[in-house]
Design a protein around this motif. Sequence first.
Motif, PDB file in Angstrom:
ATOM      1  N   ALA A 163      33.762  46.480  58.456  1.00 28.39           N
ATOM      2  CA  ALA A 163      32.387  45.998  58.502  1.00 28.39           C
ATOM      3  C   ALA A 163      31.401  47.049  58.995  1.00 28.39           C
ATOM      4  CB  ALA A 163      32.299  44.745  59.362  1.00 28.39           C
ATOM      5  N   LEU A 164      31.871  48.265  59.309  1.00 33.72           N
ATOM      6  CA  LEU A 164      30.948  49.360  59.628  1.00 33.72           C
ATOM      7  C   LEU A 164      30.392  50.005  58.360  1.00 33.72           C
ATOM      8  CD1 LEU A 164      32.759  51.102  62.625  1.00 33.72           C
ATOM      9  CD2 LEU A 164      30.679  49.697  62.699  1.00 33.72           C
ATOM     10  N   GLU A 165      31.037  49.701  57.219  1.00 35.08           N
ATOM     11  CA  GLU A 165      30.544  50.229  55.945  1.00 35.08           C
ATOM     12  C   GLU A 165      29.178  49.625  55.649  1.00 35.08           C
ATOM     13  OE1 GLU A 165      31.900  52.427  53.857  1.00 35.08           O
ATOM     14  OE2 GLU A 165      33.776  52.692  54.956  1.00 35.08           O
ATOM     15  N   PRO A 166      28.341  50.340  54.902  1.00 39.19           N
ATOM     16  CA  PRO A 166      27.038  49.775  54.525  1.00 39.19           C
ATOM     17  C   PRO A 166      27.214  48.480  53.724  1.00 39.19           C
ATOM     18  CG  PRO A 166      27.134  52.123  54.006  1.00 39.19           C
ATOM     19  CD  PRO A 166      28.522  51.711  54.416  1.00 39.19           C
ATOM     20  N   VAL A 167      26.257  47.590  53.856  1.00 37.09           N
ATOM     21  CA  VAL A 167      26.311  46.294  53.175  1.00 37.09           C
ATOM     22  C   VAL A 167      26.532  46.471  51.678  1.00 37.09           C
ATOM     23  CG1 VAL A 167      24.964  44.230  52.585  1.00 37.09           C
ATOM     24  CG2 VAL A 167      24.922  45.129  54.911  1.00 37.09           C
ATOM     25  N   GLU A 168      25.857  47.445  51.084  1.00 33.32           N
ATOM     26  CA  GLU A 168      25.973  47.665  49.647  1.00 33.32           C
ATOM     27  C   GLU A 168      27.406  48.032  49.251  1.00 33.32           C
ATOM     28  OE1 GLU A 168      22.085  48.142  51.296  1.00 33.32           O
ATOM     29  OE2 GLU A 168      23.838  49.414  51.652  1.00 33.32           O
ATOM     30  N   VAL A 169      28.060  48.835  50.070  1.00 32.08           N
ATOM     31  CA  VAL A 169      29.440  49.234  49.801  1.00 32.08           C
ATOM     32  C   VAL A 169      30.370  48.024  49.927  1.00 32.08           C
ATOM     33  CG1 VAL A 169      31.358  50.664  50.623  1.00 32.08           C
ATOM     34  CG2 VAL A 169      29.048  51.629  50.482  1.00 32.08           C
ATOM     35  N   LEU A 170      30.172  47.233  50.976  1.00 28.56           N
ATOM     36  CA  LEU A 170      30.994  46.037  51.171  1.00 28.56           C
ATOM     37  C   LEU A 170      30.795  45.059  50.023  1.00 28.56           C
ATOM     38  CD1 LEU A 170      30.443  45.514  54.988  1.00 28.56           C
ATOM     39  CD2 LEU A 170      32.588  46.146  53.882  1.00 28.56           C
ATOM     40  N   GLN A 171      29.565  44.859  49.650  1.00 24.94           N
ATOM     41  CA  GLN A 171      29.269  43.934  48.557  1.00 24.94           C
ATOM     42  C   GLN A 171      29.922  44.397  47.255  1.00 24.94           C
ATOM     43  OE1 GLN A 171      25.203  43.635  46.971  1.00 24.94           O
ATOM     44  NE2 GLN A 171      25.340  41.446  47.437  1.00 24.94           N
ATOM     45  N   ILE A 177      36.863  43.155  43.820  1.00 19.90           N
ATOM     46  CA  ILE A 177      38.103  42.417  44.080  1.00 19.90           C
ATOM     47  C   ILE A 177      38.024  41.011  43.487  1.00 19.90           C
ATOM     48  CG2 ILE A 177      39.535  41.391  45.902  1.00 19.90           C
ATOM     49  CD1 ILE A 177      38.734  43.932  47.600  1.00 19.90           C
ATOM     50  N   VAL A 178      36.896  40.354  43.671  1.00 14.43           N
ATOM     51  CA  VAL A 178      36.729  39.006  43.129  1.00 14.43           C
ATOM     52  C   VAL A 178      36.828  39.040  41.604  1.00 14.43           C
ATOM     53  CG1 VAL A 178      35.086  37.108  42.815  1.00 14.43           C
ATOM     54  CG2 VAL A 178      35.450  38.082  45.088  1.00 14.43           C
ATOM     55  N   GLU A 179      36.158  39.989  40.975  1.00  6.09           N
ATOM     56  CA  GLU A 179      36.216  40.083  39.513  1.00  6.09           C
ATOM     57  C   GLU A 179      37.642  40.336  39.026  1.00  6.09           C
ATOM     58  OE1 GLU A 179      33.275  42.457  37.488  1.00  6.09           O
ATOM     59  OE2 GLU A 179      31.711  41.805  38.874  1.00  6.09           O
ATOM     60  N   GLU A 180      38.390  41.195  39.722  1.00  8.31           N
ATOM     61  CA  GLU A 180      39.783  41.445  39.343  1.00  8.31           C
ATOM     62  C   GLU A 180      40.596  40.164  39.431  1.00  8.31           C
ATOM     63  OE1 GLU A 180      41.140  44.536  41.965  1.00  8.31           O
ATOM     64  OE2 GLU A 180      39.862  46.065  41.026  1.00  8.31           O
ATOM     65  N   ARG A 181      40.432  39.416  40.520  1.00  6.87           N
ATOM     66  CA  ARG A 181      41.182  38.166  40.698  1.00  6.87           C
ATOM     67  C   ARG A 181      40.782  37.127  39.650  1.00  6.87           C
ATOM     68  NH1 ARG A 181      43.948  37.383  45.831  1.00  6.87           N
ATOM     69  NH2 ARG A 181      44.352  39.498  46.540  1.00  6.87           N
ATOM     70  N   LEU A 182      39.484  37.070  39.329  1.00  3.79           N
ATOM     71  CA  LEU A 182      39.022  36.119  38.324  1.00  3.79           C
ATOM     72  C   LEU A 182      39.595  36.444  36.958  1.00  3.79           C
ATOM     73  CD1 LEU A 182      35.287  35.641  39.361  1.00  3.79           C
ATOM     74  CD2 LEU A 182      37.141  33.956  39.526  1.00  3.79           C
ATOM     75  N   HIS A 183      39.647  37.720  36.622  1.00  2.00           N
ATOM     76  CA  HIS A 183      40.204  38.120  35.327  1.00  2.00           C
ATOM     77  C   HIS A 183      41.693  37.769  35.244  1.00  2.00           C
ATOM     78  CE1 HIS A 183      36.521  39.825  33.977  1.00  2.00           C
ATOM     79  NE2 HIS A 183      36.509  40.796  34.862  1.00  2.00           N
ATOM     80  N   GLU A 184      42.390  37.864  36.387  1.00  2.00           N
ATOM     81  CA  GLU A 184      43.807  37.483  36.418  1.00  2.00           C
ATOM     82  C   GLU A 184      43.971  35.971  36.270  1.00  2.00           C
ATOM     83  OE1 GLU A 184      45.370  38.961  40.105  1.00  2.00           O
ATOM     84  OE2 GLU A 184      44.952  41.052  39.586  1.00  2.00           O
ATOM     85  N   ALA A 185      43.115  35.208  36.959  1.00  4.11           N
ATOM     86  CA  ALA A 185      43.234  33.750  36.965  1.00  4.11           C
ATOM     87  C   ALA A 185      42.698  33.115  35.680  1.00  4.11           C
ATOM     88  CB  ALA A 185      42.505  33.183  38.180  1.00  4.11           C
ATOM     89  N   TYR A 186      41.691  33.735  35.087  1.00  4.42           N
ATOM     90  CA  TYR A 186      41.053  33.195  33.885  1.00  4.42           C
ATOM     91  C   TYR A 186      41.009  34.270  32.807  1.00  4.42           C
ATOM     92  CZ  TYR A 186      39.300  29.878  37.379  1.00  4.42           C
ATOM     93  OH  TYR A 186      39.203  28.973  38.390  1.00  4.42           O
ATOM     94  N   PRO A 187      42.158  34.649  32.252  1.00  2.00           N
ATOM     95  CA  PRO A 187      42.200  35.782  31.323  1.00  2.00           C
ATOM     96  C   PRO A 187      41.369  35.580  30.050  1.00  2.00           C
ATOM     97  CG  PRO A 187      44.320  34.661  31.387  1.00  2.00           C
ATOM     98  CD  PRO A 187      43.470  34.064  32.458  1.00  2.00           C
ATOM     99  N   GLY A 188      41.122  34.354  29.628  1.00  4.49           N
ATOM    100  CA  GLY A 188      40.382  34.129  28.403  1.00  4.49           C
ATOM    101  C   GLY A 188      38.909  33.835  28.611  1.00  4.49           C
ATOM    102  N   HIS A 189      38.444  33.937  29.861  1.00  5.46           N
ATOM    103  CA  HIS A 189      37.051  33.581  30.178  1.00  5.46           C
ATOM    104  C   HIS A 189      36.093  34.556  29.507  1.00  5.46           C
ATOM    105  CE1 HIS A 189      33.705  31.946  32.471  1.00  5.46           C
ATOM    106  NE2 HIS A 189      33.330  33.181  32.711  1.00  5.46           N
ATOM    107  N   SER A 190      35.111  34.008  28.810  1.00  3.85           N
ATOM    108  CA  SER A 190      34.096  34.880  28.201  1.00  3.85           C
ATOM    109  C   SER A 190      32.973  35.078  29.209  1.00  3.85           C
ATOM    110  CB  SER A 190      33.554  34.243  26.932  1.00  3.85           C
ATOM    111  OG  SER A 190      32.938  33.008  27.222  1.00  3.85           O
TER     112      SER A 190
END
Length: 193
Positions: A163-171, A177-190
């Motif tokens: 959490a010492l990283e700048p907000v932009e870097v954390l975001q 990470i969220v996008e990677e997990r979503l692509h794994e969970a919903y592989p056919g999502h457009s």
Amino acid sequence: SLGYPVILTREPGGTPIGDRIRAILHDPAHSEILPATEILLYSASRAQIVGQVIRPALEEGKIVICDRYADSTLAYQGYGHGLDLDALRFITAFATGGLVPDLTFYLDLEVEEGLRRKRAAFERGESEWTRMDQKELEFHQRVRQGYLKLAASEPSRWVILNALEPVEVLQMRIRQIVEERLHEAYPGHSQQR
């Protein structure tokens, strides 16, 4: 922005009943609340939000983002206050019906810096200063160590970020990470941008 249906909520609170419980738990005037009372009140609020908000949203196919959840009980009442972890896990499982997050982010920070940031945000009118915030430094250090132990016990679910990283870097990192997990969970999502 990717077209996934998402709801945002928080704990404790997130429902009218939960918000009233939150007010009691976080009010600095209630310093006499015992650790056992804390766990039961937090669990009551959690049971309400799981039953009223989270489960229905999940059943509708929505993604739920919750600011804090059941791991906070293990960290604060378990590691912080020293209550029996197995008992807390049992109570938490009852309150949640066994619902566990797929992904948990922990923004790690030295306790002193975290409290300094929280106090500054409170003084700017951007945050509350709660009964839990005013606990002794050693309590907060035990809580931090508890979170780190919880994360180490389930590395596939937890992501620890500095959490010492700048907000932009954390975001950016969280989104990646969220996008990677979503692509794994919903592989056919457009994607809808």
